[in-house]
Scaffold this active site. Structure first.
Site, PDB file in Angstrom:
ATOM      1  N   SER A 126       0.839  -1.201   0.000  1.00  0.00           N
ATOM      2  CA  SER A 126       0.000   0.000   0.000  1.00  0.00           C
ATOM      3  C   SER A 126       0.869   1.243   0.000  1.00  0.00           C
ATOM      4  O   SER A 126       1.975   1.250   0.574  1.00  0.00           O
ATOM      5  CB  SER A 126      -0.858  -0.043   1.269  1.00  0.00           C
ATOM      6  OG  SER A 126      -1.376   1.217   1.572  1.00  0.00           O
ATOM      7  N   TYR A 153      -2.327  -0.647  10.484  1.00  0.00           N
ATOM      8  CA  TYR A 153      -2.514  -1.245   9.153  1.00  0.00           C
ATOM      9  C   TYR A 153      -1.289  -0.964   8.270  1.00  0.00           C
ATOM     10  O   TYR A 153      -0.701  -1.887   7.675  1.00  0.00           O
ATOM     11  CB  TYR A 153      -3.787  -0.684   8.494  1.00  0.00           C
ATOM     12  CG  TYR A 153      -3.826  -0.963   7.015  1.00  0.00           C
ATOM     13  CD1 TYR A 153      -4.065  -2.253   6.538  1.00  0.00           C
ATOM     14  CD2 TYR A 153      -3.571   0.045   6.072  1.00  0.00           C
ATOM     15  CE1 TYR A 153      -4.056  -2.523   5.172  1.00  0.00           C
ATOM     16  CE2 TYR A 153      -3.573  -0.221   4.728  1.00  0.00           C
ATOM     17  CZ  TYR A 153      -3.813  -1.502   4.274  1.00  0.00           C
ATOM     18  OH  TYR A 153      -3.788  -1.768   2.927  1.00  0.00           O
ATOM     19  N   LYS A 157       1.798  -3.514   6.672  1.00  0.00           N
ATOM     20  CA  LYS A 157       2.257  -3.618   5.277  1.00  0.00           C
ATOM     21  C   LYS A 157       3.772  -3.372   5.183  1.00  0.00           C
ATOM     22  O   LYS A 157       4.475  -4.022   4.408  1.00  0.00           O
ATOM     23  CB  LYS A 157       1.499  -2.632   4.379  1.00  0.00           C
ATOM     24  CG  LYS A 157       0.008  -2.961   4.230  1.00  0.00           C
ATOM     25  CD  LYS A 157      -0.215  -4.283   3.494  1.00  0.00           C
ATOM     26  CE  LYS A 157      -1.670  -4.637   3.373  1.00  0.00           C
ATOM     27  NZ  LYS A 157      -1.917  -5.938   2.742  1.00  0.00           N
ATOM     28  N   ARG A 298      -9.472  15.284   8.559  1.00  0.00           N
ATOM     29  CA  ARG A 298      -9.629  13.988   9.233  1.00  0.00           C
ATOM     30  C   ARG A 298      -8.297  13.610   9.879  1.00  0.00           C
ATOM     31  O   ARG A 298      -7.241  13.728   9.253  1.00  0.00           O
ATOM     32  CB  ARG A 298     -10.044  12.944   8.187  1.00  0.00           C
ATOM     33  CG  ARG A 298     -10.369  11.582   8.744  1.00  0.00           C
ATOM     34  CD  ARG A 298     -10.961  10.668   7.679  1.00  0.00           C
ATOM     35  NE  ARG A 298     -10.047  10.371   6.584  1.00  0.00           N
ATOM     36  CZ  ARG A 298     -10.326   9.539   5.579  1.00  0.00           C
ATOM     37  NH1 ARG A 298     -11.519   8.948   5.516  1.00  0.00           N
ATOM     38  NH2 ARG A 298      -9.454   9.316   4.622  1.00  0.00           N
TER      39      ARG A 298
HETATM   40  P1  NAD Z   1     -11.199  -6.583   0.713  1.00  0.00           P
HETATM   41  O1  NAD Z   1     -11.484  -6.505   2.163  1.00  0.00           O
HETATM   42  O2  NAD Z   1     -12.306  -6.297  -0.233  1.00  0.00           O
HETATM   43  O3  NAD Z   1     -10.590  -8.015   0.341  1.00  0.00           O
HETATM   44  C1  NAD Z   1      -9.765  -8.747   1.224  1.00  0.00           C
HETATM   45  C2  NAD Z   1     -10.302 -10.167   1.289  1.00  0.00           C
HETATM   46  O4  NAD Z   1      -9.465 -10.947   2.158  1.00  0.00           O
HETATM   47  C3  NAD Z   1     -11.716 -10.244   1.860  1.00  0.00           C
HETATM   48  O5  NAD Z   1     -12.538 -10.998   0.986  1.00  0.00           O
HETATM   49  C4  NAD Z   1     -11.547 -10.937   3.210  1.00  0.00           C
HETATM   50  O6  NAD Z   1     -12.663 -11.737   3.540  1.00  0.00           O
HETATM   51  C5  NAD Z   1     -10.266 -11.740   2.987  1.00  0.00           C
HETATM   52  N1  NAD Z   1      -9.496 -12.036   4.196  1.00  0.00           N
HETATM   53  C6  NAD Z   1      -9.065 -11.167   5.141  1.00  0.00           C
HETATM   54  N2  NAD Z   1      -8.375 -11.814   6.088  1.00  0.00           N
HETATM   55  C7  NAD Z   1      -8.340 -13.132   5.730  1.00  0.00           C
HETATM   56  C8  NAD Z   1      -7.772 -14.298   6.301  1.00  0.00           C
HETATM   57  N3  NAD Z   1      -7.116 -14.260   7.467  1.00  0.00           N
HETATM   58  N4  NAD Z   1      -7.908 -15.473   5.649  1.00  0.00           N
HETATM   59  C9  NAD Z   1      -8.581 -15.538   4.486  1.00  0.00           C
HETATM   60  N5  NAD Z   1      -9.152 -14.469   3.894  1.00  0.00           N
HETATM   61  C10 NAD Z   1      -9.028 -13.269   4.518  1.00  0.00           C
HETATM   62  O7  NAD Z   1      -9.968  -5.604   0.429  1.00  0.00           O
HETATM   63  P2  NAD Z   1      -9.380  -5.093  -0.960  1.00  0.00           P
HETATM   64  O8  NAD Z   1      -9.698  -3.646  -1.079  1.00  0.00           O
HETATM   65  O9  NAD Z   1      -9.738  -6.011  -2.051  1.00  0.00           O
HETATM   66  O10 NAD Z   1      -7.833  -5.189  -0.632  1.00  0.00           O
HETATM   67  C11 NAD Z   1      -7.053  -6.294  -1.038  1.00  0.00           C
HETATM   68  C12 NAD Z   1      -5.626  -6.092  -0.558  1.00  0.00           C
HETATM   69  O11 NAD Z   1      -5.113  -4.866  -1.081  1.00  0.00           O
HETATM   70  C13 NAD Z   1      -5.450  -5.997   0.944  1.00  0.00           C
HETATM   71  O12 NAD Z   1      -4.256  -6.654   1.307  1.00  0.00           O
HETATM   72  C14 NAD Z   1      -5.343  -4.509   1.203  1.00  0.00           C
HETATM   73  O13 NAD Z   1      -4.626  -4.230   2.370  1.00  0.00           O
HETATM   74  C15 NAD Z   1      -4.596  -4.066  -0.030  1.00  0.00           C
HETATM   75  N6  NAD Z   1      -4.807  -2.658  -0.385  1.00  0.00           N
HETATM   76  C16 NAD Z   1      -6.090  -2.201  -0.582  1.00  0.00           C
HETATM   77  C17 NAD Z   1      -6.281  -0.862  -0.918  1.00  0.00           C
HETATM   78  C18 NAD Z   1      -7.677  -0.305  -1.079  1.00  0.00           C
HETATM   79  O14 NAD Z   1      -7.852   0.911  -0.971  1.00  0.00           O
HETATM   80  N7  NAD Z   1      -8.695  -1.117  -1.383  1.00  0.00           N
HETATM   81  C19 NAD Z   1      -5.183   0.001  -1.073  1.00  0.00           C
HETATM   82  C20 NAD Z   1      -3.898  -0.508  -0.870  1.00  0.00           C
HETATM   83  C21 NAD Z   1      -3.722  -1.847  -0.533  1.00  0.00           C
HETATM   84  C1  WQD Z   2      -9.465   9.919   0.066  1.00  0.00           C
HETATM   85  C2  WQD Z   2      -9.563  11.426   0.264  1.00  0.00           C
HETATM   86  C3  WQD Z   2     -10.050  12.090   2.527  1.00  0.00           C
HETATM   87  C4  WQD Z   2     -14.064  10.485   2.731  1.00  0.00           C
HETATM   88  C5  WQD Z   2      -6.788   4.947   2.479  1.00  0.00           C
HETATM   89  C6  WQD Z   2      -5.523   4.291   3.000  1.00  0.00           C
HETATM   90  C7  WQD Z   2      -4.650   3.877   1.851  1.00  0.00           C
HETATM   91  C8  WQD Z   2      -5.414   3.009   0.901  1.00  0.00           C
HETATM   92  C9  WQD Z   2      -6.649   3.713   0.441  1.00  0.00           C
HETATM   93  C10 WQD Z   2      -5.218   0.760   1.830  1.00  0.00           C
HETATM   94  C11 WQD Z   2      -8.881  11.902   1.546  1.00  0.00           C
HETATM   95  C12 WQD Z   2     -11.161  12.501   1.570  1.00  0.00           C
HETATM   96  C13 WQD Z   2     -12.825  10.838   2.267  1.00  0.00           C
HETATM   97  C14 WQD Z   2     -15.006  11.509   3.023  1.00  0.00           C
HETATM   98  C15 WQD Z   2     -13.405  13.159   2.317  1.00  0.00           C
HETATM   99  N1  WQD Z   2      -5.872   1.807   1.508  1.00  0.00           N
HETATM  100  N2  WQD Z   2     -12.492  12.160   2.062  1.00  0.00           N
HETATM  101  N3  WQD Z   2     -14.638  12.812   2.790  1.00  0.00           N
HETATM  102  O1  WQD Z   2      -7.459   7.831   3.282  1.00  0.00           O
HETATM  103  O2  WQD Z   2      -6.497   8.424   1.010  1.00  0.00           O
HETATM  104  O3  WQD Z   2      -6.436   6.114   1.770  1.00  0.00           O
HETATM  105  O4  WQD Z   2      -7.458   4.071   1.583  1.00  0.00           O
HETATM  106  O5  WQD Z   2      -4.053   0.520   1.752  1.00  0.00           O
HETATM  107  O6  WQD Z   2      -3.582   3.169   2.373  1.00  0.00           O
HETATM  108  O7  WQD Z   2      -4.823   5.225   3.805  1.00  0.00           O
HETATM  109  O8  WQD Z   2      -8.620   7.077   1.160  1.00  0.00           O
HETATM  110  O9  WQD Z   2     -10.877   7.198   0.195  1.00  0.00           O
HETATM  111  O10 WQD Z   2     -10.610   7.390   2.704  1.00  0.00           O
HETATM  112  O11 WQD Z   2      -9.887   9.267   1.271  1.00  0.00           O
HETATM  113  O12 WQD Z   2     -13.120  14.338   2.136  1.00  0.00           O
HETATM  114  O13 WQD Z   2     -16.130  11.257   3.477  1.00  0.00           O
HETATM  115  O14 WQD Z   2     -10.943  11.773   0.390  1.00  0.00           O
HETATM  116  O15 WQD Z   2      -9.838  13.068   3.493  1.00  0.00           O
HETATM  117  O16 WQD Z   2      -8.315  13.141   1.284  1.00  0.00           O
HETATM  118  P1  WQD Z   2      -7.217   7.464   1.898  1.00  0.00           P
HETATM  119  P2  WQD Z   2     -10.064   7.663   1.349  1.00  0.00           P
END
Ligand code: NAD
Ligand code: WQD
Length: 345
Positions: A126, A153, A157, A298
């Site tokens: 991430s 979190y 990572k 936030r």
């Molecule tokens: P998500 O929650 O939709 O998908 C994750 C899946 O993993 C879920 O279906 C959940 O049930 C499963 N899971 C969690 N823990 C588990 C375990 N112990 N055993 C088996 N299954 C398990 O999330 P996503 O948005 O699809 O994210 C996928 C990956 O990408 C994650 O590792 C997340 O940290 C990373 N990531 C997501 C974002 C984002 O904004 N969506 C950004 C950066 C990184």
């Molecule tokens: C985006 C922007 C908020 C909601 C997080 C994790 C990042 C990745 C993605 C996992 C920000 C603004 C949001 C609202 C707003 N996930 N906002 N009003 O916080 O950038 O990233 O999710 O790895 O690691 O940190 O994503 O979509 O929450 O926010 O103004 O009601 O929108 O302040 O600037 P973020 P987000």
């Protein structure tokens, strides 16, 4: 057909990646405990790809069960490890659960990668590993030294990447960490998107819910940042672009073309977009109005972060196809699917 294990395959990014893997000719098996998803995801994948996805319901923090399941699928040549808990505020409240879930599952998976000699492993990292960056560090390149993680979190990572880096020293398998920026949007068909069981606080679903009247308005968290319109800047990337990058990454790991057997790659669009610009893009692409109000900043939010994505282009031969308008249009199509199917939580 080459078989790929997708952990967390019922989740948001995992399900979109399964669709792209199938369309690229791979066989897929999904492992998930449905802690933030459900098995209905596989019906949606089938409606798009025509393929019934075999799956195992398993908690990957359980080492003995993980051993058993991998033994059953030891013909796999690659694995994409998405499974993790991902909410920033939830991780602040429940650090032990986040470290245990995210890191125990990674250790169990990597143990099996070594035992079965799985050649190509992709890890979901991430942009949050970078922590708070200075303006002169943007767009951020992979070599940038990490700052202290803003939450458990993000730290899980950072630890995950450290584990991969050290495991790569003692095993010949190819390990790639992909650092996603802000994935948004839904499959272009409108038939698959984010359907979490836990509450979401991310910008795109909040915009679509406000436009649909499911919430009164969106609160823009801060309009006093030192940015072009005062709101915070992020790098939004269409989930299908992210999914396609995973296919390229798995193929790279299966090839003999990696310079070293561990690498880290940013997955972003390279464009910094403000909150107001995101709302405007939604309104432009849908013709709808998004009611909003301005609120305080936030806690834990950074002012601006966006990626340098030249490494992804060079190493994966990949770049984004979709822009912010398509991200917003597909997010809205997905919101309509949810409403039509009475899923409004
Ligand atoms: P998500 O929650 O939709 O998908 C994750 C899946 O993993 C879920 O279906 C959940 O049930 C499963 N899971 C969690 N823990 C588990 C375990 N112990 N055993 C088996 N299954 C398990 O999330 P996503 O948005 O699809 O994210 C996928 C990956 O990408 C994650 O590792 C997340 O940290 C990373 N990531 C997501 C974002 C984002 O904004 N969506 C950004 C950066 C990184
Ligand atoms: C985006 C922007 C908020 C909601 C997080 C994790 C990042 C990745 C993605 C996992 C920000 C603004 C949001 C609202 C707003 N996930 N906002 N009003 O916080 O950038 O990233 O999710 O790895 O690691 O940190 O994503 O979509 O929450 O926010 O103004 O009601 O929108 O302040 O600037 P973020 P987000």
């Amino acid at each position: 057909m080459k078989k790929i294990i997708v952990t967390g395959g019922a989740g948001y990014i995992g399900s979109h990646t399964i669709i792209e893997l199938i369309q690229s000719g791979f066989e897929v098996v999904s492992f998930d405990n449905f802690s933030n998803s459900s098995a209905t995801t596989y019906d949606r994948i089938k409606s798009i790809s025509g393929v019934e996805i075999p799956f195992e319901e398993i908690d990957l923090t359980n080492r003995a069960l993980t051993n058993t399941i991998f033994e059953k699928h030891k013909d796999a040549v690659g694995i994409i490890h998405f499974a993790a808990l991902k909410s920033v505020p939830d991780s602040v409240a429940r650090p032990i659960e986040y470290y245990r879930n995210n890191n125990d599952s990674l250790l169990n998976v990597l143990e099996q990668v070594i035992i079965h000699g799985i050649k190509s492993t992709i890890f979901s990292s991430s942009c949050s590993v970078y922590g708070n960056l200075r303006e002169d560090q943007l767009p951020v390149v992979e070599e940038t030294t990490w700052n202290e993680a803003e939450c458990s979190y993000a730290n899980s990572k950072q630890m995950g990447e450290d584990i991969l880096r050290n495991v790569a020293k003692i095993s010949p398998q190819n390990l790639i960490a992909l650092r996603y920026f802000n994935p948004v949007g839904a499959h272009i068909s409108g038939l698959n998107g984010e359907m979490p069981s836990k509450v979401v606080n991310n910008l795109a679903p909040i915009i679509t819910q406000a436009a649909a009247g499911l919430r009164d308005k969106i609160t823009v968290f801060g309009d006093d940042y030192a940015t072009r319109d005062g709101s915070a800047i992020r790098d939004y990337i269409h989930v299908t672009d992210i999914a396609k990058a995973h296919v390229k990454a798995i193929e790279l790991g299966l090839s003999n073309n990696m310079k070293t057997n561990f690498d880290v790659i940013n997955l972003g669009s390279g464009n910094g977009v403000t909150v107001f610009e995101t709302i405007n893009a939604f309104e432009k692409s849908t013709g709808l109005k998004v009611p909003f109000t301005i609120g305080p900043r936030r806690d834990g939010d950074v002012e601006a972060i966006y990626s340098d994505c030249t490494k992804a282009e060079r190493v994966l031969n990949w770049k984004c196809e979709f822009g912010i308008d398509e991200m917003m249009a597909s997010a809205w199509k997905w919101q309509q699917y949810l409403i039509k199917n009475n899923i409004t939580g």
